[in-house]
Design an enzyme around this catalytic site. Sequence first.
Site, PDB file in Angstrom:
ATOM      1  N   HIS A 255      26.845  -9.557 -29.774  1.00  0.00           N
ATOM      2  CA  HIS A 255      28.298  -9.480 -29.499  1.00  0.00           C
ATOM      3  C   HIS A 255      28.773  -9.746 -28.158  1.00  0.00           C
ATOM      4  CE1 HIS A 255      27.798  -5.587 -27.711  1.00  0.00           C
ATOM      5  NE2 HIS A 255      27.022  -5.321 -28.652  1.00  0.00           N
TER       6      HIS A 255
HETATM    7  P1  TYD Z   1      26.536  -1.863 -30.419  1.00  0.00           P
HETATM    8  O1  TYD Z   1      27.511  -1.716 -29.249  1.00  0.00           O
HETATM    9  O2  TYD Z   1      26.556  -2.546 -31.574  1.00  0.00           O
HETATM   10  O3  TYD Z   1      25.081  -1.484 -29.884  1.00  0.00           O
HETATM   11  P2  TYD Z   1      24.026  -2.685 -29.631  1.00  0.00           P
HETATM   12  O4  TYD Z   1      24.607  -3.655 -28.749  1.00  0.00           O
HETATM   13  O5  TYD Z   1      22.900  -1.819 -28.474  1.00  0.00           O
HETATM   14  O6  TYD Z   1      23.253  -3.106 -30.502  1.00  0.00           O
HETATM   15  O7  TYD Z   1      26.705  -0.002 -31.188  1.00  0.00           O
HETATM   16  C1  TYD Z   1      25.714   0.297 -32.120  1.00  0.00           C
HETATM   17  C2  TYD Z   1      26.492   1.378 -32.904  1.00  0.00           C
HETATM   18  O8  TYD Z   1      26.836   2.261 -32.270  1.00  0.00           O
HETATM   19  C3  TYD Z   1      27.865   1.066 -33.531  1.00  0.00           C
HETATM   20  O9  TYD Z   1      27.987   1.309 -34.783  1.00  0.00           O
HETATM   21  C4  TYD Z   1      29.006   1.462 -32.731  1.00  0.00           C
HETATM   22  C5  TYD Z   1      28.282   2.761 -32.143  1.00  0.00           C
HETATM   23  N1  TYD Z   1      28.612   2.977 -30.651  1.00  0.00           N
HETATM   24  C6  TYD Z   1      29.596   4.047 -30.611  1.00  0.00           C
HETATM   25  O10 TYD Z   1      29.764   4.752 -31.387  1.00  0.00           O
HETATM   26  N2  TYD Z   1      30.166   4.530 -29.341  1.00  0.00           N
HETATM   27  C7  TYD Z   1      29.651   3.586 -28.208  1.00  0.00           C
HETATM   28  O11 TYD Z   1      29.860   3.927 -27.103  1.00  0.00           O
HETATM   29  C8  TYD Z   1      28.621   2.575 -28.279  1.00  0.00           C
HETATM   30  C9  TYD Z   1      28.072   1.791 -27.407  1.00  0.00           C
HETATM   31  C10 TYD Z   1      28.094   2.192 -29.670  1.00  0.00           C
END
Ligand code: TYD
Length: 131
Positions: free
Chosen positions: A52
């Site tokens: 993303h």
């Molecule tokens: P995401 O940022 O997509 O993780 P990565 O890039 O590490 O794969 O986040 C994963 C999940 O966690 C998503 O459902 C959103 C949640 N999340 C929060 O609720 N608060 C936060 O501060 C972060 C970073 C993620």
Amino acid sequence: MFIKPTVIEFNKIGNPSLGYISVAEVQDNIAFEIKRVYWTYYTPDHVQRGGHAHKNLQQVLVAVSGIIELTLKDTKGIEYFYKLDKPSMGLFIPENYWRTLKFSHNAVLVCLASEIYKEEDYIRDFSKFIK
Ligand code: TYD
């Protein structure tokens, strides 16, 4: 101004017999007000995370333990590769970079973030990001 990803070398206060302290401090080596801190851990080493970009969020990532391999892609498709393999190293990621991350089994990623969590800030569709 077009802001680029930047590696940050944190100061290492200490010595081999005492250990070290590294400091991230707003108005010193962090260019934004920190509104959120999160950390990730126990990521299996075959998993790729990320996938993303962010519209507004700026971040500094630190592998405080283990090794994190990170690929950034800009909106022109140019790739940048980083290996975060020491706790005195940080990576500033501006908004609008597509990121993918791979972790060693013992890696702990600490993220200093310029914004609170907002799902609307995510671009999770690569074709929309490239546009
Ligand atoms: P995401 O940022 O997509 O993780 P990565 O890039 O590490 O794969 O986040 C994963 C999940 O966690 C998503 O459902 C959103 C949640 N999340 C929060 O609720 N608060 C936060 O501060 C972060 C970073 C993620």
